[in-house]
Write an enzyme that holds these catalytic residues in place. Structure first.
Site, PDB file in Angstrom:
ATOM      1  N   HIS A 133       0.812  -1.223   0.000  1.00 32.95           N
ATOM      2  CA  HIS A 133       0.000   0.000   0.000  1.00 32.95           C
ATOM      3  C   HIS A 133       0.840   1.264   0.000  1.00 32.95           C
ATOM      4  O   HIS A 133       0.373   2.325   0.405  1.00 32.95           O
ATOM      5  CB  HIS A 133      -0.948  -0.029   1.211  1.00 32.95           C
ATOM      6  CG  HIS A 133      -1.945  -1.147   1.125  1.00 32.95           C
ATOM      7  ND1 HIS A 133      -2.588  -1.668   2.220  1.00 32.95           N
ATOM      8  CD2 HIS A 133      -2.395  -1.865   0.059  1.00 32.95           C
ATOM      9  CE1 HIS A 133      -3.401  -2.647   1.834  1.00 32.95           C
ATOM     10  NE2 HIS A 133      -3.294  -2.795   0.540  1.00 32.95           N
ATOM     11  N   CYS A 180       2.785  14.542 -15.578  1.00 31.65           N
ATOM     12  CA  CYS A 180       4.077  14.598 -14.862  1.00 31.65           C
ATOM     13  C   CYS A 180       4.206  13.341 -13.999  1.00 31.65           C
ATOM     14  O   CYS A 180       3.271  12.979 -13.293  1.00 31.65           O
ATOM     15  CB  CYS A 180       4.084  15.848 -13.970  1.00 31.65           C
ATOM     16  SG  CYS A 180       5.562  15.993 -12.944  1.00 31.65           S
ATOM     17  N   CYS A 182       4.712  20.342  -7.068  1.00 32.03           N
ATOM     18  CA  CYS A 182       5.756  19.601  -7.784  1.00 32.03           C
ATOM     19  C   CYS A 182       6.927  20.512  -8.176  1.00 32.03           C
ATOM     20  O   CYS A 182       6.722  21.532  -8.856  1.00 32.03           O
ATOM     21  CB  CYS A 182       5.155  18.970  -9.036  1.00 32.03           C
ATOM     22  SG  CYS A 182       6.347  18.003  -9.983  1.00 32.03           S
ATOM     23  N   CYS A 207       7.274  19.950 -12.510  1.00 32.09           N
ATOM     24  CA  CYS A 207       6.373  20.610 -13.477  1.00 32.09           C
ATOM     25  C   CYS A 207       5.898  21.961 -12.948  1.00 32.09           C
ATOM     26  O   CYS A 207       5.316  22.760 -13.655  1.00 32.09           O
ATOM     27  CB  CYS A 207       5.165  19.721 -13.807  1.00 32.09           C
ATOM     28  SG  CYS A 207       4.017  19.510 -12.446  1.00 32.09           S
TER      29      CYS A 207
HETATM   30  C1  BV8 Z   1      -8.261  -2.199  -5.220  1.00 33.05           C
HETATM   31  C2  BV8 Z   1      -2.819   2.947   2.524  1.00 33.05           C
HETATM   32  C3  BV8 Z   1      -9.000  -2.429  -7.413  1.00 33.05           C
HETATM   33  C4  BV8 Z   1      -3.467   4.265   2.831  1.00 33.05           C
HETATM   34  C5  BV8 Z   1      -4.608   1.286   2.661  1.00 33.05           C
HETATM   35  C6  BV8 Z   1     -12.189  -7.358  -3.287  1.00 33.05           C
HETATM   36  C7  BV8 Z   1     -11.133  -7.394  -4.188  1.00 33.05           C
HETATM   37  C8  BV8 Z   1     -10.440  -6.230  -4.524  1.00 33.05           C
HETATM   38  C9  BV8 Z   1     -10.792  -5.006  -3.927  1.00 33.05           C
HETATM   39  C10 BV8 Z   1     -11.828  -4.972  -3.038  1.00 33.05           C
HETATM   40  C11 BV8 Z   1     -12.516  -6.141  -2.710  1.00 33.05           C
HETATM   41  N1  BV8 Z   1     -13.478  -5.790  -1.823  1.00 33.05           N
HETATM   42  C12 BV8 Z   1     -13.391  -4.475  -1.555  1.00 33.05           C
HETATM   43  C13 BV8 Z   1     -12.412  -3.932  -2.302  1.00 33.05           C
HETATM   44  C14 BV8 Z   1     -12.061  -2.524  -2.315  1.00 33.05           C
HETATM   45  C15 BV8 Z   1     -11.030  -2.148  -1.257  1.00 33.05           C
HETATM   46  C16 BV8 Z   1     -11.191  -2.879   0.052  1.00 33.05           C
HETATM   47  O1  BV8 Z   1     -10.527  -3.857   0.302  1.00 33.05           O
HETATM   48  N2  BV8 Z   1     -12.071  -2.377   0.893  1.00 33.05           N
HETATM   49  C17 BV8 Z   1     -12.258  -2.950   2.208  1.00 33.05           C
HETATM   50  C18 BV8 Z   1     -12.567  -1.835   3.187  1.00 33.05           C
HETATM   51  C19 BV8 Z   1     -13.337  -3.991   2.129  1.00 33.05           C
HETATM   52  N3  BV8 Z   1      -9.703  -2.379  -1.758  1.00 33.05           N
HETATM   53  C20 BV8 Z   1      -9.125  -1.403  -2.478  1.00 33.05           C
HETATM   54  O2  BV8 Z   1      -9.661  -0.371  -2.778  1.00 33.05           O
HETATM   55  C21 BV8 Z   1      -7.722  -1.670  -2.958  1.00 33.05           C
HETATM   56  N4  BV8 Z   1      -7.655  -1.406  -4.372  1.00 33.05           N
HETATM   57  O3  BV8 Z   1      -8.813  -3.184  -4.919  1.00 33.05           O
HETATM   58  O4  BV8 Z   1      -8.227  -1.717  -6.483  1.00 33.05           O
HETATM   59  C22 BV8 Z   1      -9.013  -1.674  -8.684  1.00 33.05           C
HETATM   60  C23 BV8 Z   1      -9.090  -2.383  -9.859  1.00 33.05           C
HETATM   61  C24 BV8 Z   1      -9.132  -1.681 -11.053  1.00 33.05           C
HETATM   62  C25 BV8 Z   1      -9.064  -0.294 -11.063  1.00 33.05           C
HETATM   63  C26 BV8 Z   1      -8.959   0.403  -9.866  1.00 33.05           C
HETATM   64  C27 BV8 Z   1      -8.944  -0.280  -8.664  1.00 33.05           C
HETATM   65  C28 BV8 Z   1      -6.737  -0.733  -2.291  1.00 33.05           C
HETATM   66  C29 BV8 Z   1      -6.712  -0.970  -0.812  1.00 33.05           C
HETATM   67  C30 BV8 Z   1      -5.565  -0.169  -0.182  1.00 33.05           C
HETATM   68  C31 BV8 Z   1      -6.108   0.883   0.754  1.00 33.05           C
HETATM   69  N5  BV8 Z   1      -4.998   1.553   1.440  1.00 33.05           N
HETATM   70  N6  BV8 Z   1      -3.536   1.861   3.213  1.00 33.05           N
HETATM   71  C32 BV8 Z   1      -3.294   4.648   4.278  1.00 33.05           C
HETATM   72  O5  BV8 Z   1      -2.677   3.908   5.055  1.00 33.05           O
HETATM   73  O6  BV8 Z   1      -3.798   5.733   4.627  1.00 33.05           O
HETATM   74  S1  BV8 Z   1      -5.447   0.139   3.538  1.00 33.05           S
HETATM   75  C33 BV8 Z   1      -5.122   0.405   5.185  1.00 33.05           C
HETATM   76  O7  BV8 Z   1      -6.172  -0.166   5.927  1.00 33.05           O
HETATM   77  C34 BV8 Z   1      -3.897  -0.303   5.658  1.00 33.05           C
HETATM   78  O8  BV8 Z   1      -2.872  -0.288   4.737  1.00 33.05           O
HETATM   79  C35 BV8 Z   1      -4.380  -1.687   5.933  1.00 33.05           C
HETATM   80  O9  BV8 Z   1      -4.343  -2.471   4.788  1.00 33.05           O
HETATM   81  C36 BV8 Z   1      -5.824  -1.470   6.268  1.00 33.05           C
HETATM   82  C37 BV8 Z   1      -6.036  -1.627   7.746  1.00 33.05           C
HETATM   83  O10 BV8 Z   1      -5.887  -2.988   7.971  1.00 33.05           O
HETATM   84  P1  BV8 Z   1      -4.934  -3.535   9.110  1.00 33.05           P
HETATM   85  O11 BV8 Z   1      -3.532  -3.204   8.817  1.00 33.05           O
HETATM   86  O12 BV8 Z   1      -5.290  -4.942   9.270  1.00 33.05           O
HETATM   87  O13 BV8 Z   1      -5.311  -2.693  10.373  1.00 33.05           O
HETATM   88  P2  BV8 Z   1      -6.602  -2.844  11.273  1.00 33.05           P
HETATM   89  O14 BV8 Z   1      -6.579  -1.702  12.198  1.00 33.05           O
HETATM   90  O15 BV8 Z   1      -7.795  -3.127  10.418  1.00 33.05           O
HETATM   91  O16 BV8 Z   1      -6.341  -4.193  12.113  1.00 33.05           O
HETATM   92  C38 BV8 Z   1      -5.274  -4.237  13.035  1.00 33.05           C
HETATM   93  C39 BV8 Z   1      -5.216  -5.664  13.522  1.00 33.05           C
HETATM   94  O17 BV8 Z   1      -4.131  -5.777  14.434  1.00 33.05           O
HETATM   95  C40 BV8 Z   1      -6.463  -6.098  14.261  1.00 33.05           C
HETATM   96  O18 BV8 Z   1      -6.766  -7.423  13.908  1.00 33.05           O
HETATM   97  C41 BV8 Z   1      -6.030  -6.024  15.740  1.00 33.05           C
HETATM   98  O19 BV8 Z   1      -6.695  -6.997  16.540  1.00 33.05           O
HETATM   99  C42 BV8 Z   1      -4.579  -6.373  15.640  1.00 33.05           C
HETATM  100  N7  BV8 Z   1      -3.714  -5.796  16.667  1.00 33.05           N
HETATM  101  C43 BV8 Z   1      -3.832  -4.590  17.277  1.00 33.05           C
HETATM  102  N8  BV8 Z   1      -2.777  -4.424  18.118  1.00 33.05           N
HETATM  103  C44 BV8 Z   1      -1.986  -5.537  18.004  1.00 33.05           C
HETATM  104  C45 BV8 Z   1      -2.583  -6.413  17.084  1.00 33.05           C
HETATM  105  N9  BV8 Z   1      -2.045  -7.608  16.757  1.00 33.05           N
HETATM  106  C46 BV8 Z   1      -0.887  -7.944  17.351  1.00 33.05           C
HETATM  107  N10 BV8 Z   1      -0.246  -7.150  18.246  1.00 33.05           N
HETATM  108  C47 BV8 Z   1      -0.763  -5.954  18.592  1.00 33.05           C
HETATM  109  N11 BV8 Z   1      -0.124  -5.178  19.506  1.00 33.05           N
END
Ligand code: BV8
Length: 319
Positions: free
Chosen positions: A127, A140, A218, A221
């Site tokens: 990501h 650009c 930028c 550009c």
């Molecule tokens: C795309 C960067 C297609 C930005 C991020 C099916 C297939 C394909 C796509 C989709 C699909 N269904 C839905 C989609 C669309 C979407 C998606 O997945 N939506 C979700 C909400 C359902 N996906 C996309 O849009 C992706 N692109 O598919 O493009 C396409 C095709 C053609 C043309 C155009 C497009 C792009 C997704 C990337 C988004 N960007 N990050 C930023 O950071 O600001 S995602 C961002 O959120 C993070 O990077 C990370 O991936 C996500 C959060 O998840 P986690 O890291 O798991 O964090 P979270 O807080 O949820 O969980 C933390 C975990 O840790 C918990 O389980 C907790 O219990 C645990 N924990 C907490 N503390 C601890 C711990 N464990 C151990 N020790 C600890 N101390």
């Protein structure tokens, strides 16, 4: 570091499997960096001021209000630069150095794996990174990697004022301090006085209005607005990275193990790598604080679930 809660039999069976595994993947999420004090996306960390972090991580949000989105990312850059890699980041980097068939697939954009010395050739940033900046002008293709300028533009400087975490008798680092500062400011209703940086994640802190002309532009550009080099929701993941990961997975040999560390495994296509690894024979080892988060599709026979802080468990598991 407190001793972990891993049952000896599970530790032994896991470490034996890892020892004889040739091809291993690790899918990492925000929970890997929680021990470094960086908030996760879910729970309290999922809110930045009164905004759901996911709602700010989109091209539409940036087009609608680039000043707000830049303040969100500038704050996260600042927090990530203040944070230190934790023992789990170092343990993954060490495994990457000693096991040539190991790849880390990180969803994190905080730069901590890189700062822990993880070999770049074995670390795929699915990501992007808070420290990549790119031009939004369609004609650009300027990009820069910048992990030293903080803030990236003077207008994005974090406002000063308010009590420092230390003066609140709280932990002075990490999310604890942030939450305590927020609580203190909510509860105390204290007005910013000068001095320490305000925690602009607190929605009682006046959010400066930033004119687009004061946002980073930028240098090549001259007119394109720069944006954070992260993958927003609705954007494709970097093709080069997807191809490299797919090539690794599609090699004829089986995959022996996928570690699923600190992720709710809800974001695709990243979460889909768990199924892909399983389909190639991988056993799954989940490290998570929350028993409910057992990775995409839950656990199957032969999997491991290690409950606890990745910062404590991962170094023990990868010893
Ligand atoms: C795309 C960067 C297609 C930005 C991020 C099916 C297939 C394909 C796509 C989709 C699909 N269904 C839905 C989609 C669309 C979407 C998606 O997945 N939506 C979700 C909400 C359902 N996906 C996309 O849009 C992706 N692109 O598919 O493009 C396409 C095709 C053609 C043309 C155009 C497009 C792009 C997704 C990337 C988004 N960007 N990050 C930023 O950071 O600001 S995602 C961002 O959120 C993070 O990077 C990370 O991936 C996500 C959060 O998840 P986690 O890291 O798991 O964090 P979270 O807080 O949820 O969980 C933390 C975990 O840790 C918990 O389980 C907790 O219990 C645990 N924990 C907490 N503390 C601890 C711990 N464990 C151990 N020790 C600890 N101390």
């Amino acid at each position: 570091m407190a001793s972990s809660s891993i049952k000896p039999a599970d530790l032994e069976s896991f470490q034996n499997h890892l020892r004889y595994s040739d091809r291993v993947l690790a899918l990492c999420g925000a929970g890997l960096s929680a021990a470094s004090g960086l908030p996760t996306f879910r729970g309290a960390g999922g809110l930045w001021r009164s905004y759901d972090a996911v709602s700010l991580a989109t091209p539409e949000a940036f087009a609608r209000d680039p000043g707000l989105v830049w303040q969100f990312y500038s704050y996260r850059r600042h927090m990530a630069l203040q944070a230190q890699p934790n023992p789990a980041h170092y343990a993954l980097a060490a495994l990457a150095r000693r096991k040539k068939g190991f790849l880390t697939l990180s969803q994190n954009v905080d730069g901590l794996s890189q700062r822990a010395g993880h070999p770049a050739s074995r670390l795929h940033l699915l990501h992007g990174s808070l420290f990549d900046i790119k031009c939004t002008a369609f004609y650009c293709n300027y990009t820069e990697s910048n992990n030293f300028t903080d803030p990236i533009a003077p207008a994005l400087a974090i406002p000063k004022g308010g009590p420092s975490p230390a003066s609140l008798g709280t932990a002075t680092s990490g999310a604890g301090a942030t939450e305590s500062l927020q609580h203190a400011m909510h509860g105390a209703g204290s007005k910013p006085q000068g001095g320490k940086e305000l925690d602009i994640s607190d929605d009682r802190v006046e959010m400066p209005e930033i004119d687009a002309k004061d946002l980073p532009h930028c240098p090549r550009c001259g007119d394109g607005l720069l944006r954070p080099g992260v993958v927003w929701f609705g954007e494709r993941l970097p093709e080069k990275i997807i191809n490299e990961v797919d090539n690794f997975i599609e090699e004829p040999k089986k995959i022996d193990l996928i570690l699923v560390i600190g992720t709710s495994a809800q974001v695709y296509p990243a979460a889909g790598y768990i199924d892909k690894a399983r389909a190639k024979g991988a056993r799954v080892a989940v490290v998570n604080m929350d028993r409910a988060d057992t990775g995409r599709g839950g656990l199957e026979k032969g999997d491991w679930f290690f409950e606890g802080d990745a910062g404590v468990l991962v170094p023990e598991l990868l010893k």
